[in-house]
Design an enzyme around this catalytic site. Structure first.
Site, mmCIF file in Angstrom:
data_model
loop_
_atom_site.group_PDB
_atom_site.id
_atom_site.type_symbol
_atom_site.label_atom_id
_atom_site.label_comp_id
_atom_site.label_asym_id
_atom_site.label_seq_id
_atom_site.Cartn_x
_atom_site.Cartn_y
_atom_site.Cartn_z
ATOM 1 C CB SER A 85 -4.530 -11.133 3.505
ATOM 2 O OG SER A 85 -5.667 -10.313 3.563
ATOM 3 C CG ASP A 123 -2.059 0.922 1.229
ATOM 4 O OD1 ASP A 123 -2.235 1.603 0.201
ATOM 5 O OD2 ASP A 123 -2.778 0.998 2.237
HETATM 6 P P1 ADP Z 1 -1.573 -6.953 3.965
HETATM 7 O O1 ADP Z 1 -1.876 -5.892 4.987
HETATM 8 O O2 ADP Z 1 -2.751 -7.216 3.045
HETATM 9 O O3 ADP Z 1 -0.986 -8.180 4.555
HETATM 10 P P2 ADP Z 1 1.078 -6.087 3.028
HETATM 11 O O4 ADP Z 1 1.391 -4.959 2.131
HETATM 12 O O5 ADP Z 1 1.617 -6.073 4.401
HETATM 13 O O6 ADP Z 1 -0.522 -6.236 2.987
HETATM 14 O O7 ADP Z 1 1.555 -7.438 2.352
HETATM 15 C C1 ADP Z 1 0.954 -8.038 1.239
HETATM 16 C C2 ADP Z 1 2.017 -8.631 0.349
HETATM 17 O O8 ADP Z 1 2.601 -7.597 -0.428
HETATM 18 C C3 ADP Z 1 3.175 -9.290 1.109
HETATM 19 O O9 ADP Z 1 3.349 -10.606 0.603
HETATM 20 C C4 ADP Z 1 4.382 -8.411 0.784
HETATM 21 O O10 ADP Z 1 5.566 -9.197 0.651
HETATM 22 C C5 ADP Z 1 3.985 -7.834 -0.543
HETATM 23 N N1 ADP Z 1 4.644 -6.585 -0.981
HETATM 24 C C6 ADP Z 1 5.208 -5.604 -0.243
HETATM 25 N N2 ADP Z 1 5.692 -4.629 -1.049
HETATM 26 C C7 ADP Z 1 5.411 -4.991 -2.332
HETATM 27 C C8 ADP Z 1 5.646 -4.434 -3.629
HETATM 28 N N3 ADP Z 1 6.257 -3.268 -3.789
HETATM 29 N N4 ADP Z 1 5.210 -5.125 -4.726
HETATM 30 C C9 ADP Z 1 4.562 -6.303 -4.585
HETATM 31 N N5 ADP Z 1 4.300 -6.876 -3.409
HETATM 32 C C10 ADP Z 1 4.719 -6.236 -2.291
#
Ligand code: ADP
Length: 172
Positions: free
Chosen positions: A122, A35
């Site tokens: 998630s 995010d």
């Molecule tokens: P949530 O709160 O839904 O768990 P997160 O952002 O913490 O969301 O994590 C969701 C997934 O996104 C995780 O597997 C993380 O490794 C991944 N993630 C983090 N940064 C990026 C990025 N720049 N591009 C793609 N995936 C990402």
């Protein structure tokens, strides 16, 4: 026939699909993880539209999805969906994760989007078990693609090796 589902390891903010999906939270005001990365890369236009949606409908409930511009991203749109927080598995988490993927796909079709990239919703801060989440993501998207012809390509973008491995095992 070649599969419409692709798997890549990397950063979703770099994708050149029509839309990328954000693992947002209900506030729509941005956060950490993917995010935060999307809002930083896409710029203020995304947050402005999120705030407008929030003022109109009060954020986004878990399992639902909303759409904004992609701002400075290569992707034209960002679909923001809210996955469930993992709470042991007895609080409807699996159904809610399924809804997050299905409602994102529905919103894509409604907006004429043909190519879309998903992060591993998630499985970060929300702690959904990665193996279970991968099965739900691939299963839900496959079912949707079997019923609907508009979307030509779905790319699962895995940021970490562990997720990549789970997806790769299932898709092989
Ligand atoms: P949530 O709160 O839904 O768990 P997160 O952002 O913490 O969301 O994590 C969701 C997934 O996104 C995780 O597997 C993380 O490794 C991944 N993630 C983090 N940064 C990026 C990025 N720049 N591009 C793609 N995936 C990402």
């Amino acid at each position: 026939m070649e599969s419409k589902i692709k798997l890549v390891k990397g950063d979703i903010t770099k994708m050149e699909t029509d839309a990328i999906v954000n693992a947002a939270n209900s506030s729509l005001l941005g956060g950490g993880g993917v995010d935060g990365a999307i809002h930083i890369a896409g710029g203020k236009a995304i947050l402005d539209e999120c705030i407008a949606i929030r003022n109109r409908q009060g954020g986004c409930r878990t399992g639902e999805a909303v759409i904004t511009t992609g701002g400075r991203l290569k992707a034209k749109y960002v679909i923001h969906t809210v996955g469930p927080v993992w709470n042991g598995g007895k609080s409807g988490e699996e159904e809610l994760l399924k809804s997050a993927y299905a409602n994102s796909m529905k919103l894509a079709v409604k907006n004429g989007i043909e190519t879309i990239a998903f992060p591993n919703i998630s499985t970060g801060i929300y702690h959904f078990p990665k193996d279970k989440a991968a099965k739900i993501a691939i299963g839900t998207v496959s079912d949707f693609l079997a019923e609907n012809d508009i979307i030509k390509e779905v790319i699962f973008v895995c940021f970490d090796e562990e997720n990549y491995k789970f997806y790769d095992d299932i898709l092989r």
